[in-house]
Design a protein around this motif. Sequence first.
Motif, PDB file in Angstrom:
ATOM      1  N   LEU A   1       0.838  -1.200   0.000  1.00 48.20           N
ATOM      2  CA  LEU A   1       0.000   0.000   0.000  1.00 48.20           C
ATOM      3  C   LEU A   1       0.873   1.251   0.000  1.00 48.20           C
TER       4      LEU A   1
ATOM      5  N   ALA B   1      -3.243   5.112  -4.073  1.00 48.80           N
ATOM      6  CA  ALA B   1      -4.138   4.728  -2.980  1.00 48.80           C
ATOM      7  C   ALA B   1      -4.909   5.928  -2.449  1.00 48.80           C
TER       8      ALA B   1
ATOM      9  N   THR C   1      -3.831  -3.024  -3.665  1.00 48.39           N
ATOM     10  CA  THR C   1      -2.450  -2.588  -3.885  1.00 48.39           C
ATOM     11  C   THR C   1      -1.480  -3.763  -3.807  1.00 48.39           C
TER      12      THR C   1
ATOM     13  N   SER D   1       0.788  -4.591  -6.941  1.00 51.31           N
ATOM     14  CA  SER D   1       2.241  -4.647  -6.770  1.00 51.31           C
ATOM     15  C   SER D   1       2.787  -6.012  -7.158  1.00 51.31           C
TER      16      SER D   1
ATOM     17  N   GLY E   1       2.556   1.543  -8.960  1.00 53.39           N
ATOM     18  CA  GLY E   1       1.180   1.967  -9.097  1.00 53.39           C
ATOM     19  C   GLY E   1       0.970   2.795 -10.350  1.00 53.39           C
TER      20      GLY E   1
END
Length: 412
Positions: free
Chosen positions: A341, A348, A383, A387, A393
């Motif tokens: 994250l 995010a 996330t 990933s 991202g």
Amino acid sequence: MPGIAPYDHGVITALAPVQWFREFGRPPRILGLDIARGLAILGMAGAHIGETEAFDWFDPSTWTDLVHGRSSILFAVLAGISIALMTGRSAGPDRERIPSIRLQLIGRGAVIFVIGLALEMLNTPIAVILTLYGLLYVAVIPFLRWRPWQLLSASAVLALLGPSLLAFLNAVMLNPYGSGIGFVLYGTYPITVWMALVLAGMAFGRLHVERLRTAAVALGIGFVLAVIGYGLGGIGQAAGLAGGFSSSSFSDSSSFSDSSSFSDGSSGSVVSPPSGWEGYPQALTETDPLRAVLTAVFAVEPHSGGTAEILGSGGFALVVIALCLLLSRPLRWVLLPLGALGSMPLTAYSAHVVSVVLVAGPGGFFSSNAFWAATALGLLLLTTLWSMFFGRGPLERLVGRGAAAMAAVPRR
């Protein structure tokens, strides 16, 4: 992402999860910083949509109130660390690389600023941090080659004198207003506060932040700063010096107020604008410069912009970062989703803001701990999967391309 190649020519492979669990967060990436960024994102989401009560040390159910103000300050300190790492780490940038680095920072700042404007256009009650965050990427350019002690000195000057100076100017100029100063000086994110935090983060990033010894020292320093800052705040509250030059009604979940009112930053009372020099003495008495300065020193409430808040919440942020660095090795497997994250904070954060407008509608507001929990779980899951299979991202890729485009040598 360095060291991870979970896909080839856009084709996802079955080995991606295995490789990700084995390699994500390994050097040169610093997993502890990603974990701290993840906490900052979840904290800001809680400040925006969570239901919290006034903090009480003796009531654990109120401890969620810590997310207010401190989450965005944690984000700012981490921004400074990130800037230090991307511009030379502990060695600092080479002189010949400075022109290219400057252009890259301008490119990054511009893209982040535009993303911030787009999120503000969604008309949520959230005071979006990204517009000022983009500006900070440009504001740090003069400090790129400064040594850690110079960065810390500048940070200390801004923290100790910046709030008082702004409060004094605000009082003697009878609460000036305008889009520029409202955005940079007297809004939710005063630049004196955020530059102090970013410069402190840059200094930390130049001091081998990846070493456990550095984290241990930072833990002690952060604890001392937090005690001093919150101690000053307690003295100020006992003396009736609450608020700050930024209205204490601002919070992570608030939007900017109407700047057409002339509000006394320390008391919240409305001050009538003077009609030239004739009315100036009476108006100056109403703004009370001395009280405004003292309030700016002792203000500790979230987004009050006071010296006590900078020291207290800045120290708190340093403690959180240090603990994340220290715990990221023994608890690596448990904390990997939080690190994922934190590896894409821009994506995010933006997804969170979009989710608020999708649920509440433009201009709508709501608070729900259930939605906060759902947001946290959703962000951690999405996330981690992104990933695992795609690396960086999507918005982080966009910012990287903007930086590369700005620094690219024009073709003849």
